[in-house]
Design a protein around this motif. Sequence first.
Motif, PDB file in Angstrom:
ATOM      1  N   THR A 218     -19.642  -0.880  34.297  1.00 32.46           N
ATOM      2  CA  THR A 218     -20.064  -1.133  35.680  1.00 32.46           C
ATOM      3  C   THR A 218     -18.834  -1.233  36.571  1.00 32.46           C
ATOM      4  N   GLN A 220     -17.597  -2.454  40.228  1.00 34.17           N
ATOM      5  CA  GLN A 220     -18.068  -3.385  41.254  1.00 34.17           C
ATOM      6  C   GLN A 220     -17.171  -3.335  42.486  1.00 34.17           C
ATOM      7  N   ILE A 222     -16.507  -5.595  45.879  1.00 40.97           N
ATOM      8  CA  ILE A 222     -16.744  -6.924  46.440  1.00 40.97           C
ATOM      9  C   ILE A 222     -16.092  -7.009  47.812  1.00 40.97           C
ATOM     10  N   TYR A 230     -21.572  -8.112  47.319  1.00 37.10           N
ATOM     11  CA  TYR A 230     -20.991  -7.112  46.421  1.00 37.10           C
ATOM     12  C   TYR A 230     -22.072  -6.138  45.978  1.00 37.10           C
ATOM     13  N   ASN A 232     -22.880  -3.053  42.615  1.00 38.55           N
ATOM     14  CA  ASN A 232     -22.460  -2.473  41.342  1.00 38.55           C
ATOM     15  C   ASN A 232     -22.879  -1.011  41.255  1.00 38.55           C
TER      16      ASN A 232
END
Length: 465
Positions: A218, A220, A222, A230, A232
């Motif tokens: 994953t 991510q 943010i 955030y 993903n």
Amino acid sequence: MNAFHTNLIELVKQQDTKTTAKSIIKFLSQHLLLIVVLLWTPLILMQTWNVQHSCFPLVNWAGDRCPIERVTISPRELKLKVGRSRQLKADVLVKTNLTNTSSVDREVRWISSNEKIATVNAQGQVFAVAPGVVKITGVSKKDKSKSDTFDLLVEGITNVEIQPKSLVIEVGESRTLIPKVNGFGNFETAVNWSSANKDIATVGNSGLVTAIAQGETTIQAISKQDSHKYVNAKLTVSHNVIIERVIINNNEPLTNLRVGEIKTITAIVEGLGSNSEDITWSSSNSDVTIVLGHGHTAQLEAMSPGSVTITATSNQDNSKKDLIHLEVLPAIVNYITVQPQQLELDINSTAKLCSTVKGIGSIDQTIYWSSSNDQIATVNSDGFVTAISKGEVQITATSKQNFNQRATTTVKIPRGINWFAIGAGSIVTAGATVIGVPLPAALALGSATATGIHNWQAVIPFPCS
């Protein structure tokens, strides 16, 4: 005044108990006017002063002497960060020439249109809860019709998006993910990147993802400003990705659209390690058709007549694509109805006809109304039919956009209104509303002729759905 008081005391001293009451009553009756003046003079003076200066005299015959003229909130423009607060002020202006208005209720009731964005307490303290725009209102407690409202902007980030939402790449391949930070007011759009498994893939500060080994992880993004916001993206790393083809797969063949029409189309990507969510859509002419979407679904909106090509391209292999050719045609009206389809009216009565216009695209709802014989019945631009004389007539509704689309209703006028059959005080048939001048007294008694009442008009309502 002192003499009056002294005489009263002496009178009491000189009399015994039995005669004292009689003497006092006699004395008071002789000086009644003076007593009234002494008692009422202070009240009259106080009332006179209050009438001249105060909003609330002892006796008020003039109604509200100090009405609220307006409420003004300050500041008029306000921006707050989430978690911040600000004190608001409401100035309540009293409409009066009196000097003493201190007793007027100048309090306001504070209201927030959305307490999920901002709250406001009874003292006017506003607190920013979440990003957005909210209306803050101050309403006079004395006169609820007087209020003031302003828009409060709560600045902050609402969410973070990423494109594509999922990604399939080969070992050693690199792809860039594109973040989008949404919010209100001024906010930072930068994000911090991270990979859940750096042994499978890494990600740089610019969103560049590099595949290291086969597997899934994953990625991510943010928000730098608000770490609670955030998103993903799912990443699959394959040894071999072979894209065979892209297919725009419509549930039904799509060859043309009408201006204003919106259609949803889909596409799939076939091949080893293929990802149908990793598709880019494009239009050859956005003035004709706009295409919105990223992934296997896109929405087409026809803007103007013309030819256009819609293309779906695999981001895994941009040499693999599919396209469709569309003709955008003008919007068209293809259906008109009129209700009721048959109507019976008395002479001088009026009824409302209702029309329904349907078509494809952004159609013009305008209707042209016409009568086959204006000597029997007329119709105005709003569909109101008025019976003129005995007979039968066709009322036609024609589309302004498409003259070939029309609908008709038959109006029959068998007779005039039978005034002698109408009860006392009633002049129309059941379900009708009367518009006109007052009935002559003789007609109300049921003994008049129709002479002199031809200006009466019965309007028969028809519910338009």
